[in-house]
Design a protein around this motif. Structure first.
Motif, PDB file in Angstrom:
ATOM      1  N   ILE A 188       0.836  -1.193   0.000  1.00 15.22           N
ATOM      2  CA  ILE A 188       0.000   0.000   0.000  1.00 15.22           C
ATOM      3  C   ILE A 188       0.876   1.249   0.000  1.00 15.22           C
TER       4      ILE A 188
ATOM      5  N   LYS B 281      -2.364   0.243  -4.737  1.00 18.51           N
ATOM      6  CA  LYS B 281      -3.366   0.340  -3.680  1.00 18.51           C
ATOM      7  C   LYS B 281      -3.012   1.545  -2.810  1.00 18.51           C
TER       8      LYS B 281
ATOM      9  N   VAL C 182      -3.900   4.332   0.479  1.00 15.35           N
ATOM     10  CA  VAL C 182      -4.585   4.822   1.665  1.00 15.35           C
ATOM     11  C   VAL C 182      -4.328   6.320   1.687  1.00 15.35           C
TER      12      VAL C 182
ATOM     13  N   GLN D  14     -11.671  13.400  -0.128  1.00 14.12           N
ATOM     14  CA  GLN D  14     -11.536  11.988   0.223  1.00 14.12           C
ATOM     15  C   GLN D  14     -12.625  11.148  -0.435  1.00 14.12           C
TER      16      GLN D  14
ATOM     17  N   ALA E 147     -12.484   7.428  -2.234  1.00 11.97           N
ATOM     18  CA  ALA E 147     -13.207   6.280  -1.674  1.00 11.97           C
ATOM     19  C   ALA E 147     -14.022   5.595  -2.765  1.00 11.97           C
TER      20      ALA E 147
ATOM     21  N   GLY F 241     -11.927   3.281  -4.879  1.00 14.19           N
ATOM     22  CA  GLY F 241     -11.331   2.095  -4.279  1.00 14.19           C
ATOM     23  C   GLY F 241     -10.209   2.329  -3.302  1.00 14.19           C
ATOM     24  N   ALA F 242      -9.851   3.584  -3.033  1.00 16.83           N
ATOM     25  CA  ALA F 242      -8.793   3.868  -2.062  1.00 16.83           C
ATOM     26  C   ALA F 242      -9.334   3.726  -0.643  1.00 16.83           C
ATOM     27  N   THR F 243      -8.465   3.391   0.284  1.00 14.03           N
ATOM     28  CA  THR F 243      -8.821   3.359   1.700  1.00 14.03           C
ATOM     29  C   THR F 243      -8.689   4.771   2.257  1.00 14.03           C
ATOM     30  N   ILE F 244      -9.685   5.217   3.016  1.00 15.97           N
ATOM     31  CA  ILE F 244      -9.682   6.558   3.592  1.00 15.97           C
ATOM     32  C   ILE F 244      -9.234   6.471   5.045  1.00 15.97           C
ATOM     33  N   ALA F 245      -8.237   7.262   5.385  1.00 12.99           N
ATOM     34  CA  ALA F 245      -7.716   7.305   6.748  1.00 12.99           C
ATOM     35  C   ALA F 245      -8.239   8.548   7.462  1.00 12.99           C
TER      36      ALA F 245
ATOM     37  N   VAL G 294      -2.679   7.046   8.108  1.00 11.73           N
ATOM     38  CA  VAL G 294      -2.055   6.674   6.830  1.00 11.73           C
ATOM     39  C   VAL G 294      -0.752   5.932   7.099  1.00 11.73           C
TER      40      VAL G 294
ATOM     41  N   GLU H  55      -0.682   2.292   8.019  1.00 11.64           N
ATOM     42  CA  GLU H  55      -1.015   1.303   6.993  1.00 11.64           C
ATOM     43  C   GLU H  55       0.034   1.187   5.895  1.00 11.64           C
TER      44      GLU H  55
END
Length: 299
Positions: free
Chosen positions: A4, A27, A29, A38, A42, A45-49, A55, A58
């Protein structure tokens, strides 16, 4: 390098950088103080911190693209900053902070076992989105080599030094030269209109001669003659970069006669036209004094 990748800052440049990384299969975050920024990632497909620290919990590699030195220091070293993260090993700064702040942040992160890479860029918003940035990398050579497989998707990687801050020094020189080109092009074209010349004809002739520059060749056509002023970089940020360059010159005891005059015009533009307006509005500062407009047929 796999895994990531973290991105903090989804503004004009950060948004393009993050988009490019997603498009090339990484990938992500991500974190930004603006929920709407953000939300877009999202949906892709990104992970939101919830914070910079989240961040860094991860991602082993975290990229930042932020507006000012103070924001950079807060994101990197603050109470909920990247330095507190469990996973981060490499910090890559695309912001323009100046060499002093880059060194301060790099030294503080090193004490926490995190390698800092200086990576200021040129190429504007379009370059970020299309993978055509010019990166000015400085720092530990082995660390730079390790992250190059990620960075090469964003543009050309040029190692300019082995000490954090050297990339920042070169970026400030680049931005000073751009700021100077914009200032003198604004003065020259306003003077030309006041003398009765047609702006379209002026630029056609200048671009066949030795007076041409990036403004006459590109920016005035795209953003001034049509009166759109939508080039995507704020006056306040340009003034900040010029001041950082002046501070660097002061610390190294190098006189900057032309740059001093350029700095004064950018200060006046911030005060007179506005810090949030795009940098091509520097021409409006001169227009208001001269009582003319650099208005082409495209308008």
């Amino acid at each position: 390098m796999s895994g990531i990748v973290g991105v903090v800052g989804l503004g004009n440049m950060g948004r393009g950088i993050a988009s490019r990384l997603l498009e090339t299969g990484h990938k992500l975050v991500v974190f930004d103080v603006r929920p709407q920024a953000q939300r877009e990632f999202a949906e892709r497909g990104a992970t939101i911190a919830g914070s910079p620290r989240a961040v860094a919990d991860e991602a082993a590699v975290v990229l930042v693209s932020l507006p000012t030195p103070d924001v950079v220091k807060q994101v990197a070293l603050g109470a909920d900053g990247l330095v507190q993260g469990r996973a981060i090993k490499t910090y890559i700064d695309f912001s323009t902070t100046g060499p002093q702040v880059a060194r301060e942040v790099g030294e503080a992160l090193a004490q926490a076992g995190i390698q800092a890479i200086d990576a200021p860029v040129t190429g504007a918003v379009t370059g970020a989105a299309t993978g055509k940035l010019q990166m000015m990398l400085s720092g530990d050579r082995a660390t730079i080599a390790a992250v190059t497989p990620v960075l090469q998707h964003l543009g050309h990687c040029e190692v300019v030094g082995d000490r954090v801050g050297m990339g920042q020094s070169l970026k400030l020189l680049n931005n000073l030269m751009v700021a100077t080109a914009m200032a003198i092009t604004a003065e020259a074209t306003v003077l030309g209109v006041k003398a009765g010349l047609d702006p379209d004809v002026m630029l056609r002739v200048l671009n066949r001669g030795s007076g041409r520059n990036i403004c006459t060749e590109e920016r005035w056509h795209k953003h001034v003659l049509n009166r759109k002023f939508d080039n995507g970089f704020a006056n306040g940020l340009m003034r900040k970069d010029v001041r950082l360059c002046m501070d660097m010159a002061e610390s190294l005891q190098v006189p900057m006669w032309v740059a001093t005059a350029v700095d004064r015009l950018w200060m006046q533009t911030v005060l007179q036209v506005g810090a949030e307006q795009n940098t091509t509005t520097i021409v409006q500062t001169l227009e208001q004094w001269a009582g003319v407009e650099v208005r082409g047929n495209a308008a």
